[in-house]
Design a protein around this motif. Structure first.
Motif, PDB file in Angstrom:
ATOM      1  N   GLY A 240       0.789  -1.237   0.000  1.00  0.00           N
ATOM      2  CA  GLY A 240       0.000   0.000   0.000  1.00  0.00           C
ATOM      3  C   GLY A 240       0.818   1.282   0.000  1.00  0.00           C
ATOM      4  O   GLY A 240       0.274   2.359  -0.226  1.00  0.00           O
ATOM      5  N   GLU A 257      -9.597   3.238  -2.950  1.00  0.00           N
ATOM      6  CA  GLU A 257     -10.323   2.424  -1.967  1.00  0.00           C
ATOM      7  C   GLU A 257      -9.994   0.939  -2.157  1.00  0.00           C
ATOM      8  O   GLU A 257      -9.711   0.215  -1.199  1.00  0.00           O
ATOM      9  CB  GLU A 257     -11.848   2.622  -2.112  1.00  0.00           C
ATOM     10  CG  GLU A 257     -12.358   3.975  -1.677  1.00  0.00           C
ATOM     11  CD  GLU A 257     -12.297   5.040  -2.771  1.00  0.00           C
ATOM     12  OE1 GLU A 257     -11.663   4.804  -3.824  1.00  0.00           O
ATOM     13  OE2 GLU A 257     -12.878   6.119  -2.578  1.00  0.00           O
ATOM     14  N   LYS A 260      -6.327   0.164  -1.197  1.00  0.00           N
ATOM     15  CA  LYS A 260      -6.115   0.124   0.247  1.00  0.00           C
ATOM     16  C   LYS A 260      -6.639  -1.194   0.832  1.00  0.00           C
ATOM     17  O   LYS A 260      -5.978  -1.849   1.624  1.00  0.00           O
ATOM     18  CB  LYS A 260      -6.848   1.325   0.866  1.00  0.00           C
ATOM     19  CG  LYS A 260      -6.420   1.608   2.255  1.00  0.00           C
ATOM     20  CD  LYS A 260      -7.007   2.920   2.762  1.00  0.00           C
ATOM     21  CE  LYS A 260      -6.792   2.945   4.274  1.00  0.00           C
ATOM     22  NZ  LYS A 260      -7.829   3.660   4.969  1.00  0.00           N
ATOM     23  N   GLU A 261      -7.822  -1.581   0.382  1.00  0.00           N
ATOM     24  CA  GLU A 261      -8.432  -2.786   0.954  1.00  0.00           C
ATOM     25  C   GLU A 261      -7.626  -4.039   0.594  1.00  0.00           C
ATOM     26  O   GLU A 261      -7.349  -4.875   1.451  1.00  0.00           O
ATOM     27  CB  GLU A 261      -9.883  -2.919   0.472  1.00  0.00           C
ATOM     28  CG  GLU A 261     -10.609  -4.003   1.226  1.00  0.00           C
ATOM     29  CD  GLU A 261     -12.110  -4.054   0.932  1.00  0.00           C
ATOM     30  OE1 GLU A 261     -12.620  -3.196   0.170  1.00  0.00           O
ATOM     31  OE2 GLU A 261     -12.760  -4.976   1.470  1.00  0.00           O
ATOM     32  N   SER A 264      -4.291  -4.441   2.432  1.00  0.00           N
ATOM     33  CA  SER A 264      -4.420  -4.878   3.823  1.00  0.00           C
ATOM     34  C   SER A 264      -4.671  -6.386   3.923  1.00  0.00           C
ATOM     35  O   SER A 264      -4.458  -6.996   4.964  1.00  0.00           O
ATOM     36  CB  SER A 264      -5.545  -4.107   4.514  1.00  0.00           C
ATOM     37  OG  SER A 264      -6.782  -4.572   4.029  1.00  0.00           O
TER      38      SER A 264
END
Ligand code: IPD
Ligand code: CA
Length: 279
Positions: A240, A257, A260-261, A264
């Motif tokens: 990220g 979005e 980022k998801e 993770s």
């Protein structure tokens, strides 16, 4: 480099990439002479070498002071050096395994960098006649028509391009499989198509929503990076953070979005970098 210089470089490079495409289009139908590189699935053919020679000879004739980083002119394990000087970063055939099998998901990839940033990118699938181009600040195009990312934000609706890569290092294999296990129940679909550069431009044209891979090289991403960002997409490190051309990890997504998801969720793997990291 100013805009006029970049435009001239781009015009010359597009002409040479079309010539290179003709070589690939002819050769893909024929028997290939195959050699192995870093592993039994990391391949090179006489066409990879011929295309790289054609591109470097043509570009250095037009721009004698420019530098080059080319997949087939870089010895296995050798360090790549990226300076601020104008530098052409070339993958003569990205998707060599596909090319060897006559699968028409393969391309010629040429990126122009200067001041340590991507200025222009050309990715050409000559078999399907798809030419993706971008110049910094001027949008991304497929065969001259403007392209944009899908804008997808919902992971459960995302089409994800993963890759197996060209290393059978057990830790790498473990990471690849762990990530497939994590993602399969969470996303719309997973594909492994076999060309990092084409995968990335699929995000640029809205045909895929996410691409991630560990173990790619600078020449796999150098040209596609500018096509994706000019199409409105995001290119970051797999964890990220900021993307580093030498780090051999890429995560590309249609929206911040999604990037980022997925960052993770991914198990991480760090191959030996191609060269010095920028930060
Ligand atoms: C490879 C392709 C493949 C990716 C590998 C790359 P090559 O490039 O982009 O999709 O999984 O990591 O090395 O060897 O076909 O030029
Ligand atoms: Ca490649």
């Amino acid at each position: 480099m100013d805009t006029a210089e970049i435009d001239r470089c781009f015009e010359v490079a597009v002409g040479l990439v079309k010539e290179a495409g003709q070589v690939v289009r002819e050769a893909i139908k024929k028997q290939k002479k195959i050699e192995m590189k870093s592993s039994s699935v990391d391949l090179v053919t006489e066409s990879d070498k011929a295309v790289e020679k054609l591109l470097i000879e043509g570009l250095s004739k037009a721009f004698p002071s420019h530098k080059f980083i080319g997949e087939e002119s870089t010895a296995d394990g050798a360090k790549c050096e990226l300076t601020s000087d104008p530098t052409w970063i070339i993958d003569p055939i990205d998707g060599t395994m596909n090319f060897v099998h006559s699968l028409p998901y393969t391309c010629v990839s040429v990126g122009l960098w200067g001041g340590r940033e991507a200025l222009a990118g050309i990715i050409f699938n000559p078999v399907l006649d798809q030419m993706f181009t971008a110049k910094k600040g001027q949008g991304a195009y497929l065969n001259g028509e403007r392209i944009t990312v899908s804008g997808e934000k919902d992971l459960s609706k995302a089409l994800v391009f993963a890759e197996m890569g060209t290393s059978h290092d057990p830790e790498k294999v473990k990471t690849v499989l762990a990530n497939l296990t994590t993602l399969m129940p969470r996303v719309h679909g997973i594909r492994a198509m076999g060309s990092c550069a084409l995968n990335m431009v699929m995000v640029a044209m809205g045909g895929a929503d996410i691409v991630y891979e560990f173990g790619i090289h600078a020449w796999d991403t150098a040209a596609a990076l500018v096509v994706v960002t000019e199409a409105g997409g995001v290119v970051v490190d797999t964890a990220g953070g900021p993307f580093d051309l030498m780090r051999r990890r890429v995560l590309c997504a249609s929206t911040p979005e999604l990037a980022k998801e997925i960052a993770s969720l991914l198990s991480q793997y760090q191959p030996t970098p191609d060269g010095d990291l920028s930060g």
